[in-house]
Motif scaffolding. Structure first.
Motif, PDB file in Angstrom:
ATOM      1  N   GLN A 281       0.834  -1.188   0.000  1.00  0.00           N
ATOM      2  CA  GLN A 281       0.000   0.000   0.000  1.00  0.00           C
ATOM      3  C   GLN A 281       0.877   1.249   0.000  1.00  0.00           C
ATOM      4  OE1 GLN A 281      -3.285  -0.303  -0.252  1.00  0.00           O
ATOM      5  NE2 GLN A 281      -3.320  -2.533   0.072  1.00  0.00           N
ATOM      6  N   PHE A 282       0.366   2.332  -0.577  1.00  0.00           N
ATOM      7  CA  PHE A 282       1.113   3.586  -0.575  1.00  0.00           C
ATOM      8  C   PHE A 282       1.354   4.085   0.848  1.00  0.00           C
ATOM      9  CE2 PHE A 282      -0.058   3.917  -5.080  1.00  0.00           C
ATOM     10  CZ  PHE A 282       1.105   4.462  -5.609  1.00  0.00           C
ATOM     11  N   GLU A 283       0.428   3.769   1.755  1.00  0.00           N
ATOM     12  CA  GLU A 283       0.596   4.235   3.147  1.00  0.00           C
ATOM     13  C   GLU A 283       1.875   3.688   3.766  1.00  0.00           C
ATOM     14  OE1 GLU A 283      -3.567   4.767   1.978  1.00  0.00           O
ATOM     15  OE2 GLU A 283      -2.159   3.078   1.845  1.00  0.00           O
ATOM     16  N   GLU A 284       2.324   2.514   3.313  1.00  0.00           N
ATOM     17  CA  GLU A 284       3.559   1.938   3.835  1.00  0.00           C
ATOM     18  C   GLU A 284       4.790   2.746   3.414  1.00  0.00           C
ATOM     19  OE1 GLU A 284       3.853  -2.359   3.154  1.00  0.00           O
ATOM     20  OE2 GLU A 284       1.726  -2.361   2.647  1.00  0.00           O
ATOM     21  N   ILE A 285       4.647   3.547   2.370  1.00  0.00           N
ATOM     22  CA  ILE A 285       5.789   4.322   1.871  1.00  0.00           C
ATOM     23  C   ILE A 285       5.871   5.685   2.548  1.00  0.00           C
ATOM     24  CG2 ILE A 285       6.935   5.142  -0.243  1.00  0.00           C
ATOM     25  CD1 ILE A 285       5.289   3.171  -1.819  1.00  0.00           C
ATOM     26  N   ASP A 286       4.796   6.105   3.199  1.00  0.00           N
ATOM     27  CA  ASP A 286       4.777   7.429   3.836  1.00  0.00           C
ATOM     28  C   ASP A 286       5.939   7.599   4.804  1.00  0.00           C
ATOM     29  OD1 ASP A 286       2.531   8.180   2.450  1.00  0.00           O
ATOM     30  OD2 ASP A 286       1.138   7.581   4.029  1.00  0.00           O
ATOM     31  N   ASN A 287       6.208   6.595   5.630  1.00  0.00           N
ATOM     32  CA  ASN A 287       7.295   6.713   6.609  1.00  0.00           C
ATOM     33  C   ASN A 287       8.652   6.824   5.925  1.00  0.00           C
ATOM     34  OD1 ASN A 287       5.546   6.565   8.798  1.00  0.00           O
ATOM     35  ND2 ASN A 287       5.740   4.327   8.988  1.00  0.00           N
ATOM     36  N   ALA A 288       8.821   6.115   4.790  1.00  0.00           N
ATOM     37  CA  ALA A 288      10.097   6.189   4.074  1.00  0.00           C
ATOM     38  C   ALA A 288      10.336   7.594   3.527  1.00  0.00           C
ATOM     39  CB  ALA A 288      10.128   5.169   2.943  1.00  0.00           C
ATOM     40  N   MET A 289       9.275   8.280   3.113  1.00  0.00           N
ATOM     41  CA  MET A 289       9.414   9.654   2.633  1.00  0.00           C
ATOM     42  C   MET A 289      10.058  10.533   3.702  1.00  0.00           C
ATOM     43  SD  MET A 289       8.234  10.141  -0.554  1.00  0.00           S
ATOM     44  CE  MET A 289       7.766  11.878  -0.607  1.00  0.00           C
ATOM     45  N   SER A 290       9.658  10.323   4.949  1.00  0.00           N
ATOM     46  CA  SER A 290      10.218  11.111   6.060  1.00  0.00           C
ATOM     47  C   SER A 290      11.578  10.589   6.480  1.00  0.00           C
ATOM     48  CB  SER A 290       9.259  11.086   7.261  1.00  0.00           C
ATOM     49  OG  SER A 290       8.004  11.610   6.912  1.00  0.00           O
ATOM     50  N   ALA A 291      11.700   9.253   6.618  1.00  0.00           N
ATOM     51  CA  ALA A 291      12.944   8.665   7.123  1.00  0.00           C
ATOM     52  C   ALA A 291      14.141   8.967   6.226  1.00  0.00           C
ATOM     53  CB  ALA A 291      12.771   7.158   7.272  1.00  0.00           C
ATOM     54  N   PHE A 292      13.896   9.077   4.920  1.00  0.00           N
ATOM     55  CA  PHE A 292      15.000   9.335   3.988  1.00  0.00           C
ATOM     56  C   PHE A 292      15.057  10.801   3.547  1.00  0.00           C
ATOM     57  CE2 PHE A 292      14.518   4.774   3.703  1.00  0.00           C
ATOM     58  CZ  PHE A 292      15.819   4.314   3.586  1.00  0.00           C
ATOM     59  N   GLY A 293      14.199  11.620   4.112  1.00  0.00           N
ATOM     60  CA  GLY A 293      14.209  13.031   3.742  1.00  0.00           C
ATOM     61  C   GLY A 293      14.074  13.221   2.244  1.00  0.00           C
ATOM     62  N   VAL A 294      13.138  12.513   1.638  1.00  0.00           N
ATOM     63  CA  VAL A 294      12.987  12.536   0.186  1.00  0.00           C
ATOM     64  C   VAL A 294      12.628  13.938  -0.295  1.00  0.00           C
ATOM     65  CG1 VAL A 294      11.650  11.654  -1.772  1.00  0.00           C
ATOM     66  CG2 VAL A 294      12.327  10.098   0.076  1.00  0.00           C
ATOM     67  N   VAL A 295      13.474  14.502  -1.133  1.00  0.00           N
ATOM     68  CA  VAL A 295      13.216  15.839  -1.657  1.00  0.00           C
ATOM     69  C   VAL A 295      12.369  15.774  -2.924  1.00  0.00           C
ATOM     70  CG1 VAL A 295      15.273  16.860  -0.645  1.00  0.00           C
ATOM     71  CG2 VAL A 295      15.415  15.839  -2.923  1.00  0.00           C
ATOM     72  N   LEU A 296      12.435  14.638  -3.633  1.00  0.00           N
ATOM     73  CA  LEU A 296      11.603  14.484  -4.819  1.00  0.00           C
ATOM     74  C   LEU A 296      11.406  13.005  -5.114  1.00  0.00           C
ATOM     75  CD1 LEU A 296      10.049  16.016  -7.003  1.00  0.00           C
ATOM     76  CD2 LEU A 296      12.054  15.826  -8.468  1.00  0.00           C
ATOM     77  N   CYS A 297      10.157  12.655  -5.360  1.00  0.00           N
ATOM     78  CA  CYS A 297       9.783  11.285  -5.730  1.00  0.00           C
ATOM     79  C   CYS A 297       9.055  11.334  -7.061  1.00  0.00           C
ATOM     80  CB  CYS A 297       8.888  10.680  -4.649  1.00  0.00           C
ATOM     81  SG  CYS A 297       8.054   9.137  -5.146  1.00  0.00           S
ATOM     82  N   VAL A 298       9.405  10.409  -7.972  1.00  0.00           N
ATOM     83  CA  VAL A 298       8.646  10.230  -9.208  1.00  0.00           C
ATOM     84  C   VAL A 298       7.952   8.880  -9.119  1.00  0.00           C
ATOM     85  CG1 VAL A 298       8.749   9.916 -11.702  1.00  0.00           C
ATOM     86  CG2 VAL A 298      10.111  11.710 -10.612  1.00  0.00           C
ATOM     87  N   CYS A 299       6.642   8.907  -9.316  1.00  0.00           N
ATOM     88  CA  CYS A 299       5.819   7.709  -9.164  1.00  0.00           C
ATOM     89  C   CYS A 299       5.078   7.406 -10.455  1.00  0.00           C
ATOM     90  CB  CYS A 299       4.824   7.911  -8.015  1.00  0.00           C
ATOM     91  SG  CYS A 299       3.641   6.564  -7.791  1.00  0.00           S
ATOM     92  N   ASP A 300       5.009   6.144 -10.801  1.00  0.00           N
ATOM     93  CA  ASP A 300       4.233   5.697 -11.946  1.00  0.00           C
ATOM     94  C   ASP A 300       2.784   6.160 -11.794  1.00  0.00           C
ATOM     95  OD1 ASP A 300       3.324   4.396 -14.155  1.00  0.00           O
ATOM     96  OD2 ASP A 300       3.812   2.376 -13.462  1.00  0.00           O
TER      97      ASP A 300
END
Length: 427
Positions: A281-300
């Motif tokens: 689920q996309f909700e599982e990726i929410d924490n990774a966005m914060s944990a890795f300090g993602v400045v930009l994500c490109v998603c299909d």
């Protein structure tokens, strides 16, 4: 295609009679004679482009012929089975030049009885198929070839006697017990192509990978992968560094490929692939966005557009949804900040991320080879030259390639940041 069909009918008496008899028949007022549908004897022939879903759904069929299989839209071809579901005949013929091994027509041939045309040597009675590298040329040293006969004639593989390539022969199956029939045909059987012309084409291919692919695919009817047009296990091994995967980071770039699972890869500011994982689920990726300090994500963007948009909404300013478009619309990529979308040229972006791995040095984590499915999915796509469109494209056949596209999206995110700077986060 309809022009070719009309010419064949006009130049063949038997076909012309069938068409004319249909027009003179009892139902001549409703005889089909359109671009896509032709009355032929007591039946009809529908000529359907593979990229048209509507056309596929418009016709039912007893017999199907798929021309240039490897150039067709693979997503629509499964609908052929639905179109034939009513029929008691249901015969299929797939034809085309192969491109890469294990894909398209080559994959079908591999699962067939693999029939080859054999002729007999008049001198020693050896029955044999015609093989360019056995009967016509020999390799005198690596990368250098010469004709076995100065005039380019084919010779027997056993005794060296001159062969008549147009001699009477027979189809011999390699695997006689298989139900599917498959036939390998090359221009060595063509009365319109001389071996001298084939030799000239072969020599051009020795100096040019595109010409070599054309020779293998179109002249010999064999699959071919040009050197450097596919990631290999050796290349991936050389691209690993001594750094491990991580569970956190800063100023990173994320790529997400959407399917039954979400395949996620994360690059750090040094272009090292520090995280590789899947989520349901996309909700599982929410924490990774914060944990890795993602400045930009490109998603299909597809196929889960709604969920992808919701994910982008939760991380507004840090997620772009990717839409692949034709090359005439963008050279590599263009960002629509108001919509939160990046329009990208699929082949060009895959070229760029491919080069990043091949030329980028230590870019993969030390344990990359032990991650389930990672290497196989990274190696799935192959860059081929599309004869029909006169351009290059990446194909993966039936092999999963989710991690490869996830990495491509992550590299695209990094490239967007480099081009546009930090302002990209203000969508």
């Amino acid at each position: 295609m309809h022009d070719r069909f009309d010419r064949i009918v006009a130049n063949t008496d038997y076909y012309s009679r069938m068409v004319n008899e249909a027009k003179r028949g009892r139902h001549r007022s409703v005889v089909a004679d359109a671009v896509a549908l032709k009355q032929f004897g007591c039946g009809s022939i529908a000529m359907v482009p593979s990229n048209s879903i509507v056309s596929f759904k418009s016709f039912s069929a007893d017999h199907v012929i798929v021309d240039e299989l490897d150039q067709c839209d693979a997503d629509n071809l499964p609908m052929i089975e639905d179109r034939m579901a009513h029929s008691e005949y249901r015969t299929k013929l797939r034809v085309g030049n192969p491109t890469i091994g294990g894909y398209g027509v080559d994959a079908l041939y591999g699962n067939s009885d693999q029939s080859v045309w054999q002729i007999k040597c008049e001198s020693c009675n050896e029955r044999q198929p015609l093989d360019w590298f056995v009967n016509v040329v020999s390799e005198i040293e690596e990368g250098r070839y010469e004709l076995r006969q100065s005039d380019g004639a084919a010779v027997c593989r056993k005794c060296g006697y001159r062969l008549d390539r147009f001699a009477r022969g027979q189809w011999v199956p390699t695997y006689a017990g298989r139900s599917a029939r498959g036939y390998h045909v090359s221009q060595m059987f063509s009365g319109n192509v001389t071996l001298a012309e084939m030799w000239a084409a072969f020599q051009r291919g020795l100096a040019n990978e595109t010409e070599r692919q054309r020779f293998y695919n179109s002249v010999l009817g064999l699959p071919y992968v040009a050197e450097g047009n596919k990631l290999t296990e050796s290349v991936l091994h050389k691209s690993t560094g001594d750094f491990p995967r991580q569970s956190a980071g800063s100023a990173c770039f994320m790529g997400i490929d959407v399917g039954a699972l979400l395949h996620v890869t994360i690059l750090d500011s040094q272009s090292r692939l520090i995280a590789i994982f899947t989520a349901r689920q996309f909700e599982e990726i929410d924490n990774a966005m914060s944990a890795f300090g993602v400045v930009l994500c490109v998603c299909d963007m597809l196929p889960e557009t709604r969920e992808a948009r919701q994910f982008a909404g939760r991380h507004r300013g840090r997620v772009l949804l990717c839409q692949f478009v034709a090359s005439e619309q963008v050279k590599d990529f263009a960002v629509d900040y108001s919509q939160g979308i990046v329009k990208a040229h699929r082949t060009q972006t895959l070229d760029d991320s491919h080069a990043a791995i091949v030329q980028g040095g230590a870019i993969l984590p030390i344990d990359a080879g032990s991650i389930p499915d990672f290497y196989s999915q990274m190696m799935a796509p192959t860059r081929i030259f599309d004869e029909k469109r006169q351009t290059f494209r990446w194909v993966e056949g039936s092999q999963p390639d989710h991690y490869r596209h996830s990495f491509n999206y992550a590299w695209l995110a990094k490239s967007i940041r480099q081009r546009h700077g930090s302002g990209v986060v203000s969508l």
